[in-house]
Design a protein around this motif. Structure first.
Motif, PDB file in Angstrom:
ATOM      1  N   ASP A 112       0.848  -1.192   0.000  1.00 31.14           N
ATOM      2  CA  ASP A 112       0.000   0.000   0.000  1.00 31.14           C
ATOM      3  C   ASP A 112       0.880   1.237   0.000  1.00 31.14           C
ATOM      4  O   ASP A 112       1.618   1.486   0.955  1.00 31.14           O
ATOM      5  CB  ASP A 112      -0.911   0.006   1.240  1.00 31.14           C
ATOM      6  N   HIS A 113       0.807   2.005  -1.099  1.00 28.79           N
ATOM      7  CA  HIS A 113       1.513   3.287  -1.131  1.00 28.79           C
ATOM      8  C   HIS A 113       0.657   4.300  -0.386  1.00 28.79           C
ATOM      9  O   HIS A 113      -0.432   4.656  -0.822  1.00 28.79           O
ATOM     10  CB  HIS A 113       1.751   3.749  -2.574  1.00 28.79           C
ATOM     11  N   LEU A 114       1.139   4.754   0.749  1.00 29.48           N
ATOM     12  CA  LEU A 114       0.340   5.581   1.646  1.00 29.48           C
ATOM     13  C   LEU A 114       0.094   6.975   1.071  1.00 29.48           C
ATOM     14  O   LEU A 114       0.991   7.604   0.518  1.00 29.48           O
ATOM     15  CB  LEU A 114       1.037   5.710   3.005  1.00 29.48           C
ATOM     16  N   GLY A 115      -1.145   7.427   1.254  1.00 31.87           N
ATOM     17  CA  GLY A 115      -1.520   8.780   0.855  1.00 31.87           C
ATOM     18  C   GLY A 115      -2.684   9.238   1.707  1.00 31.87           C
ATOM     19  O   GLY A 115      -3.786   8.721   1.575  1.00 31.87           O
ATOM     20  N   GLU A 116      -2.443  10.175   2.604  1.00 28.59           N
ATOM     21  CA  GLU A 116      -3.470  10.565   3.567  1.00 28.59           C
ATOM     22  C   GLU A 116      -4.282  11.789   3.132  1.00 28.59           C
ATOM     23  O   GLU A 116      -5.443  11.907   3.445  1.00 28.59           O
ATOM     24  CB  GLU A 116      -2.805  10.853   4.922  1.00 28.59           C
ATOM     25  N   PHE A 117      -3.658  12.725   2.431  1.00 26.77           N
ATOM     26  CA  PHE A 117      -4.353  13.964   2.082  1.00 26.77           C
ATOM     27  C   PHE A 117      -4.212  14.242   0.586  1.00 26.77           C
ATOM     28  O   PHE A 117      -3.103  14.411   0.089  1.00 26.77           O
ATOM     29  CB  PHE A 117      -3.783  15.153   2.873  1.00 26.77           C
ATOM     30  N   VAL A 118      -5.324  14.257  -0.117  1.00 28.04           N
ATOM     31  CA  VAL A 118      -5.350  14.596  -1.531  1.00 28.04           C
ATOM     32  C   VAL A 118      -6.388  15.692  -1.721  1.00 28.04           C
ATOM     33  O   VAL A 118      -7.572  15.500  -1.459  1.00 28.04           O
ATOM     34  CB  VAL A 118      -5.687  13.363  -2.399  1.00 28.04           C
ATOM     35  N   ASP A 131       3.871   9.614   3.027  1.00 24.55           N
ATOM     36  CA  ASP A 131       2.670   9.981   3.789  1.00 24.55           C
ATOM     37  C   ASP A 131       2.361   8.919   4.837  1.00 24.55           C
ATOM     38  O   ASP A 131       1.259   8.360   4.873  1.00 24.55           O
ATOM     39  CB  ASP A 131       1.476  10.157   2.847  1.00 24.55           C
ATOM     40  N   TRP A 132       3.317   8.661   5.716  1.00 22.65           N
ATOM     41  CA  TRP A 132       3.189   7.554   6.661  1.00 22.65           C
ATOM     42  C   TRP A 132       2.556   7.963   7.987  1.00 22.65           C
ATOM     43  O   TRP A 132       2.127   7.123   8.769  1.00 22.65           O
ATOM     44  CB  TRP A 132       4.579   6.970   6.947  1.00 22.65           C
ATOM     45  N   MET A 164      -9.416   4.917  -1.842  1.00 23.75           N
ATOM     46  CA  MET A 164      -9.947   5.689  -2.960  1.00 23.75           C
ATOM     47  C   MET A 164      -9.921   7.193  -2.702  1.00 23.75           C
ATOM     48  O   MET A 164      -9.940   7.973  -3.649  1.00 23.75           O
ATOM     49  CB  MET A 164     -11.352   5.203  -3.322  1.00 23.75           C
ATOM     50  N   THR A 165      -9.844   7.617  -1.442  1.00 22.52           N
ATOM     51  CA  THR A 165      -9.694   9.054  -1.201  1.00 22.52           C
ATOM     52  C   THR A 165      -8.360   9.556  -1.736  1.00 22.52           C
ATOM     53  O   THR A 165      -8.244  10.713  -2.140  1.00 22.52           O
ATOM     54  CB  THR A 165      -9.806   9.392   0.294  1.00 22.52           C
ATOM     55  N   SER A 166      -7.343   8.687  -1.756  1.00 20.36           N
ATOM     56  CA  SER A 166      -6.045   9.106  -2.290  1.00 20.36           C
ATOM     57  C   SER A 166      -6.066   9.185  -3.811  1.00 20.36           C
ATOM     58  O   SER A 166      -5.140   9.730  -4.419  1.00 20.36           O
ATOM     59  CB  SER A 166      -4.938   8.151  -1.824  1.00 20.36           C
ATOM     60  N   LEU A 167      -7.136   8.676  -4.419  1.00 21.23           N
ATOM     61  CA  LEU A 167      -7.278   8.722  -5.877  1.00 21.23           C
ATOM     62  C   LEU A 167      -8.289   9.779  -6.310  1.00 21.23           C
ATOM     63  O   LEU A 167      -8.698   9.809  -7.473  1.00 21.23           O
ATOM     64  CB  LEU A 167      -7.713   7.346  -6.407  1.00 21.23           C
ATOM     65  N   GLY A 168      -8.696  10.623  -5.350  1.00 20.83           N
ATOM     66  CA  GLY A 168      -9.561  11.738  -5.711  1.00 20.83           C
ATOM     67  C   GLY A 168     -11.027  11.564  -5.399  1.00 20.83           C
ATOM     68  O   GLY A 168     -11.864  12.328  -5.904  1.00 20.83           O
ATOM     69  N   LEU A 169     -11.391  10.597  -4.550  1.00 18.78           N
ATOM     70  CA  LEU A 169     -12.800  10.364  -4.250  1.00 18.78           C
ATOM     71  C   LEU A 169     -13.486  11.601  -3.678  1.00 18.78           C
ATOM     72  O   LEU A 169     -14.651  11.871  -3.995  1.00 18.78           O
ATOM     73  CB  LEU A 169     -12.933   9.188  -3.267  1.00 18.78           C
ATOM     74  N   ASP A 170     -12.782  12.365  -2.845  1.00 13.51           N
ATOM     75  CA  ASP A 170     -13.388  13.554  -2.250  1.00 13.51           C
ATOM     76  C   ASP A 170     -13.422  14.748  -3.210  1.00 13.51           C
ATOM     77  O   ASP A 170     -14.029  15.778  -2.905  1.00 13.51           O
ATOM     78  CB  ASP A 170     -12.625  13.952  -0.977  1.00 13.51           C
TER      79      ASP A 170
END
Length: 304
Positions: free
Chosen positions: A60-66, A279-280, A99-105
């Motif tokens: 899992d490539h971490l991404g908390e805020f997009v 983004d850990w 999916m939030t890291s892929l632009g869901l929001d």
């Protein structure tokens, strides 16, 4: 005190300023125990070591805020890069993503476009992709999007959380999709209006959905470090003649390693969830919130 600490770490994990600070100073504070570095190369090396010990992996490539479309596309590119690295290295690994890291929001359409790109690359390389479940506000749209994607791709699964009241109905709805599910208790702080406030009720619901999914004949990933739940699953499959090929145990990188090794020796499939990336911090805070023992580990590292 434990509840107070859990709330504090969950709040810190969502703090944008703290995440930026953590990126600046790198994987300190003991986070390297739970995060396999900040590069794809370090994640692949960790995966090879786990494979050599008899375990399979999900990266899992971490991404908390997009916040922007550009950031979402960058995160998508990193997922594709991870898939290509898995294929090139030959490690036994799936991919997990949020999916939030892929632009869901930002927009559902943007996220679906990015998901299709990832799943297409994964399918070409015979790699399975797991959609991680996030907080309650993202639950329904995540399930809706999974159902839409499942009609196009057979290499995608999702996560179901036992602590939500709605979970049993969600399981019934997913039955027709022959869903490959990761079953978890749930790690986010939710209102008692939508989730069981008592641990005993979460545990009972967890056992219920494990039994439901296994007896329905669908592939089941039992993701827990709770030995009671692991023993329950062992008894259930033994009493119902369920093949070991229909399920696996999943655990987090750096947690309960001795238990992981014991299960491998007993002949069970064990998959280790291996997060990596810059983004850990948010992920690390959730691990501290889940288990007080993790906090003492970090404090000992500070002392050293």
């Amino acid at each position: 005190m434990e509840v107070l600490m859990r709330t504090m770490f969950q709040s810190l994990g969502k703090n944008h300023s703290m995440n930026k600070l953590a990126k600046k100073y790198g994987l300190r504070m003991g986070a390297a125990r739970f995060v396999a570095g900040d590069s794809t190369e370090s994640a692949i090396q960790t995966s090879k070591e786990l494979n050599n010990s008899g375990k399979v992996v999900t990266l899992d490539h971490l991404g908390e805020f997009v916040f922007t479309e550009e950031e979402a596309r960058l995160s998508t590119a990193m997922c594709i890069q991870t898939l290509e690295a898995i294929a090139e290295s030959g490690v036994q690994s799936n991919l997990s993503l949020k999916m939030t890291s892929l632009g869901l929001d930002i927009s559902k359409e943007l996220c679906m476009e990015n998901m299709r790109r990832i799943l297409h690359t994964a399918r070409m390389n015979n790699i399975f992709v797991r959609i991680d479940m996030e907080d309650y506000l993202h639950c329904q749209i995540s399930l809706d999007m999974y159902k839409e994607l499942r009609k196009e791709f057979d290499n995608v699964g999702i996560v179901i959380q036992a602590y939500l009241y709605r979970t049993e109905q969600d399981m019934n709805d997913l039955h027709q999709y022959q869903a490959n599910l990761r079953l978890v208790k749930g790690a986010y702080k939710e209102s008692p209006e939508v989730s069981f406030p008592e641990k005993k009720d979460v545990d009972e619901n967890y056992k219920k959905i494990i039994k439901m999914h296994l007896l329905n004949g669908h592939y089941t990933a039992v993701a827990s470090h709770d030995e009671e739940m692991i023993q329950y699953t062992k008894r259930l499959v033994r009493e119902n003649g369920i093949s070991n090929d229909q399920f696996e145990f999943q655990m987090l990188y750096g947690i309960c390693v001795e238990l992981q090794d014991r299960l491998v020796k007993e002949g069970y499939k064990v998959r280790v969830y291996v997060p990596y990336g810059i983004d850990w911090f948010g992920y690390f805070m959730r691990r501290l919130a889940e288990r007080p023992a993790n906090v003492w580990f970090v404090l000992k590292n500070f002392a050293k």
